[in-house]
Design an enzyme around this catalytic site. Structure first.
Site, PDB file in Angstrom:
ATOM      1  N   GLY A 250      40.012  45.482  38.004  1.00 32.26           N
ATOM      2  CA  GLY A 250      40.623  45.631  36.692  1.00 32.26           C
ATOM      3  C   GLY A 250      41.413  46.908  36.543  1.00 32.26           C
ATOM      4  O   GLY A 250      42.578  47.002  36.948  1.00 32.26           O
TER       5      GLY A 250
ATOM      6  N   CYS B 246      33.718  40.318  24.707  1.00 30.23           N
ATOM      7  CA  CYS B 246      34.757  41.268  24.311  1.00 30.23           C
ATOM      8  C   CYS B 246      34.270  42.198  23.201  1.00 30.23           C
ATOM      9  O   CYS B 246      33.887  41.741  22.123  1.00 30.23           O
ATOM     10  CB  CYS B 246      36.027  40.562  23.838  1.00 30.23           C
ATOM     11  SG  CYS B 246      37.313  41.777  23.478  1.00 30.23           S
TER      12      CYS B 246
ATOM     13  N   GLY C  37      36.578  51.234  34.502  1.00 28.95           N
ATOM     14  CA  GLY C  37      37.055  52.136  35.555  1.00 28.95           C
ATOM     15  C   GLY C  37      35.904  52.734  36.352  1.00 28.95           C
ATOM     16  O   GLY C  37      34.730  52.396  36.130  1.00 28.95           O
TER      17      GLY C  37
ATOM     18  N   ASN D 259      31.836  43.085  31.730  1.00 29.27           N
ATOM     19  CA  ASN D 259      32.947  43.463  30.867  1.00 29.27           C
ATOM     20  C   ASN D 259      32.785  44.962  30.573  1.00 29.27           C
ATOM     21  O   ASN D 259      32.001  45.644  31.242  1.00 29.27           O
ATOM     22  CB  ASN D 259      32.918  42.625  29.584  1.00 29.27           C
ATOM     23  CG  ASN D 259      34.302  42.477  28.976  1.00 29.27           C
ATOM     24  OD1 ASN D 259      35.040  43.464  28.838  1.00 29.27           O
ATOM     25  ND2 ASN D 259      34.679  41.262  28.615  1.00 29.27           N
TER      26      ASN D 259
HETATM   27  C1  LIG Z   1      43.041  46.950  28.911  1.00 32.98           C
HETATM   28  C2  LIG Z   1      41.928  45.980  29.210  1.00 32.98           C
HETATM   29  C3  LIG Z   1      41.961  44.703  28.662  1.00 32.98           C
HETATM   30  C4  LIG Z   1      40.944  43.794  28.935  1.00 32.98           C
HETATM   31  N1  LIG Z   1      41.004  42.531  28.411  1.00 32.98           N
HETATM   32  C5  LIG Z   1      40.044  41.613  28.730  1.00 32.98           C
HETATM   33  C6  LIG Z   1      40.133  40.269  28.261  1.00 32.98           C
HETATM   34  O1  LIG Z   1      41.082  39.873  27.579  1.00 32.98           O
HETATM   35  N2  LIG Z   1      39.130  39.404  28.599  1.00 32.98           N
HETATM   36  C7  LIG Z   1      38.065  39.790  29.385  1.00 32.98           C
HETATM   37  O2  LIG Z   1      37.184  38.974  29.691  1.00 32.98           O
HETATM   38  N3  LIG Z   1      37.983  41.060  29.863  1.00 32.98           N
HETATM   39  C8  LIG Z   1      38.932  41.960  29.555  1.00 32.98           C
HETATM   40  N4  LIG Z   1      38.853  43.242  30.055  1.00 32.98           N
HETATM   41  C9  LIG Z   1      37.690  43.613  30.890  1.00 32.98           C
HETATM   42  C10 LIG Z   1      38.023  43.568  32.393  1.00 32.98           C
HETATM   43  O3  LIG Z   1      38.401  42.274  32.793  1.00 32.98           O
HETATM   44  C11 LIG Z   1      36.801  44.051  33.216  1.00 32.98           C
HETATM   45  O4  LIG Z   1      35.710  43.203  32.951  1.00 32.98           O
HETATM   46  C12 LIG Z   1      36.383  45.478  32.892  1.00 32.98           C
HETATM   47  O5  LIG Z   1      37.500  46.292  32.627  1.00 32.98           O
HETATM   48  C13 LIG Z   1      35.558  46.118  34.017  1.00 32.98           C
HETATM   49  O6  LIG Z   1      36.273  46.156  35.236  1.00 32.98           O
HETATM   50  P1  LIG Z   1      37.148  47.423  35.720  1.00 32.98           P
HETATM   51  O7  LIG Z   1      36.280  48.633  35.583  1.00 32.98           O
HETATM   52  O8  LIG Z   1      37.546  47.098  37.133  1.00 32.98           O
HETATM   53  O9  LIG Z   1      38.332  47.496  34.807  1.00 32.98           O
HETATM   54  C14 LIG Z   1      39.868  44.169  29.783  1.00 32.98           C
HETATM   55  C15 LIG Z   1      39.841  45.465  30.335  1.00 32.98           C
HETATM   56  C16 LIG Z   1      40.856  46.360  30.065  1.00 32.98           C
HETATM   57  C17 LIG Z   1      40.797  47.723  30.707  1.00 32.98           C
END
Ligand SMILES: Cc1cc2nc3c(=O)[nH]c(=O)nc-3n(C[C@H](O)[C@H](O)[C@H](O)COP(=O)(O)O)c2cc1C
Length: 297
Positions: free
Chosen positions: A261, A126, A213, A188
């Site tokens: 996500g 994170c 995204g 992440n």
């Molecule tokens: C608003 C937000 C909150 C997130 N919170 C967490 C979290 O609490 N724990 C975690 O492992 N990843 C967290 N992530 C990361 C997502 O799980 C993911 O790994 C990352 O956004 C990439 O995927 P995506 O492009 O499909 O969103 C968060 C992402 C976003 C956008």
């Protein structure tokens, strides 16, 4: 569409990504979340966290920057208030665990051990908390220590979630496998920033935030591909997956399953549509099992 990861059967490879799906409740108003392969909970910490002050989400070209700061109700409250409802959702439940110190992780895992949660996803990535979090996910040696210690007490299948900001993502994955991870999930968010030219200040109080995204997809896909070539444990791929075609690319790069996500924020049906899209693609192409296309690149 079934996939098996560390002995846990998923009805399909599509999992809602941590922090973008809460505990599944809000999305249940749109569709039966039991149609998904799994849900990864919002990152849980031993104590309740209010999260960061100031702006938390800022839209960018083809993505968002977030600085939520692991806002969550704390493990006890999750176990008592949220988990009973989640267990009725008829999908694999992963508890995503965050922490500021090794002791935090160990206490959290110990509590989750005693529940019916299917798997633990250990977030060593994170970018939005001051101590720990991503600090554990930059240097492979540090990650090895943390994962080894967590492994020694963890009674559930252990997925370790990697940061794309790691010094060497492949070495990081290999070291986590050596430390006893049963599976790796990546990526992440990428460390990024934005500046408000009117106030002449950074948009976020912490200056930097995490980028997710569609903007990150090609880089995430490359990382998943490289990691899949070097580890023998199942990999869960994510980063910018918005359509079923993106998901198929990650599977072809070697992922056993994928997580969705940011796309959930653009279209609350995104994850469900990805399940349906993969199914139609398999039918059209005569694919009987995802293993036929997994890692074909
Ligand atoms: C608003 C937000 C909150 C997130 N919170 C967490 C979290 O609490 N724990 C975690 O492992 N990843 C967290 N992530 C990361 C997502 O799980 C993911 O790994 C990352 O956004 C990439 O995927 P995506 O492009 O499909 O969103 C968060 C992402 C976003 C956008």
């Amino acid at each position: 569409m079934k996939v098996n990861i560390c002995g846990i059967e998923f009805k399909n490879p599509v999992i809602a990504a941590s922090g973008t799906y809460g505990f599944g409740k809000e999305y249940s108003e749109f569709y039966d979340v039991g149609e998904l392969g799994g849900i990864s909970t919002k990152g849980l910490t031993i104590n309740k966290k209010e999260g960061n002050e100031g702006i938390r989400i800022h839209e960018t070209s083809s993505g968002i920057l977030n600085s939520v700061g692991l806002q969550n109700p704390g493990i006890e409250s999750f176990i008592n208030e949220e988990l009973p409802e989640m267990m009725k959702m008829n999908t694999v439940i992963m508890a995503n665990i965050g922490g500021g110190t090794l002791e935090d992780y160990l206490q959290a895992v110990d509590k989750i051990n005693k529940t019916d949660v299917d798997m633990i996803e250990l977030n060593i990535s994170c970018p939005n908390v001051k101590d720990g979090g991503m600090a554990f996910g930059i240097k492979s040696k540090v990650a090895y220590e943390v994962v080894s210690k967590v492994r020694s007490i963890c009674k559930k299948p252990l997925i370790v979630k990697l940061s794309p900001n790691a010094e060497d993502i492949v070495d990081m994955a290999v070291k986590c496998q050596e430390a006893g991870a049963d599976s790796i999930s990546l990526v992440n968010t990428f460390k990024g920033m934005a500046i408000d030219i009117k106030t002449k200040k950074p948009v976020f109080n912490n200056v930097t935030a995490g980028l997710s995204g569609p903007a990150i997809k090609p880089i995430a896909l490359r990382m998943v591909y490289e990691v899949c070539k070097e580890v023998s444990i199942p990999v869960i791929g994510m980063g910018g997956i918005t359509t079923w075609k993106d998901a198929v690319e990650f599977i072809m790069a070697g992922a056993h399953a994928i997580q969705v996500g940011t796309a959930n924020f653009m279209n609350p049906y995104a994850a469900l549509e990805i399940v349906q899209g993969i199914k139609e693609y398999m039918n059209k192409e005569g694919i009987k099992d995802l293993s036929e296309i997994r890692g074909i690149i």
